[in-house]
Design an enzyme around this catalytic site. Structure first.
Site, mmCIF file in Angstrom:
data_model
loop_
_atom_site.group_PDB
_atom_site.id
_atom_site.type_symbol
_atom_site.label_atom_id
_atom_site.label_comp_id
_atom_site.label_asym_id
_atom_site.label_seq_id
_atom_site.Cartn_x
_atom_site.Cartn_y
_atom_site.Cartn_z
ATOM 1 C CB CYS A 154 15.656 21.270 21.450
ATOM 2 S SG CYS A 154 15.817 22.675 22.586
ATOM 3 C CG ASP B 260 20.142 22.461 20.581
ATOM 4 O OD1 ASP B 260 20.435 22.970 19.484
ATOM 5 O OD2 ASP B 260 19.182 22.849 21.265
ATOM 6 C CE LYS C 36 17.826 24.776 18.838
ATOM 7 N NZ LYS C 36 17.507 24.912 20.269
#
Length: 212
Positions: free
Chosen positions: A160, A11, A111
């Site tokens: 994450c 990310d 995602k």
């Protein structure tokens, strides 16, 4: 680096940078190091995850009357942090960071695109309405290419990245976190994050020195 390794970049997107919708502490500081690491081609496979939420995602505080970002609710029977609206599909903040050469990445895995389920880990979504954590398919993709060991960098270290590392280990991969190429939402979480990684047996690596 051995030919059984993969680099997983979690990310690295503008919304997680200073000034972004869900800014991580000094999130932009990792960008040059990640681009440099990719260009060195040390790993057999390079993977990037990309948070990719539909508008009105259930994890957004704006979808819950009277709730504010960073408060918690129960969702599908598990604690769910509510976030500012971030990484909305097709917005500039959801793009992969423009200062990294993503052509060097072998797989980009989006995602968080189920409107009713959050998704922190690159390997499994969060718990859904059936109580399970559905696979993203990443583990199988890596195994098919002979990968047994992963190195993880990106954002956010305390969410994450942590979940991706924990799942990687649980799914049988030897796992390391490139600590200097991650940043947290808040540095107040760092002691707990480091303790969780160490307790699990996940390696904590400084890329600048140990991959020099």
């Amino acid at each position: 680096m051995q030919n059984h390794t993969a680099l997983i970049l979690v990310d690295v997107q503008p919304d997680f940078m200073p000034g972004g919708a869900l800014a991580c502490h000094q999130g932009d500081a990792i960008v040059p190091g990640i681009d440099h690491l990719l260009r060195r081609r040390l790993f057999k496979q390079n993977v990037a995850t990309q948070d990719w939420h539909p508008r009105g995602h259930i994890s957004f505080a704006s979808m819950h009357a009277g709730m504010a970002p960073f408060q918690q609710i129960s969702l599908h029977g598990y604690p769910q942090t509510l976030w500012p609206n971030h990484c909305v599909q097709g917005t500039p903040g959801a793009a992969l960071h423009p200062d990294i050469d993503w052509s060097l990445v072998d797989l980009i895995l989006r995602k968080g695109n189920d409107p009713d389920v959050d998704s922190y880990s690159g390997f499994r979504e969060n718990h859904g309405p059936e109580g399970a954590r559905p696979s993203t398919g990443l583990a199988g993709w890596l195994r098919e290419r002979g990968v047994s060991e992963v190195y993880i960098a990106g954002l956010a270290r305390d969410v994450c990245v942590l979940w991706t590392a924990q799942d990687a280990l649980a799914l049988g991969f030897r796992t390391h976190v490139l600590w200097d190429l991650t940043r947290p939402v808040t540095p107040d979480s760092d002691a707990n994050t480091r303790a969780a990684l160490e307790a699990a047996g996940i390696g904590i690596v400084e890329a600048a020195s140990q991959l020099a």
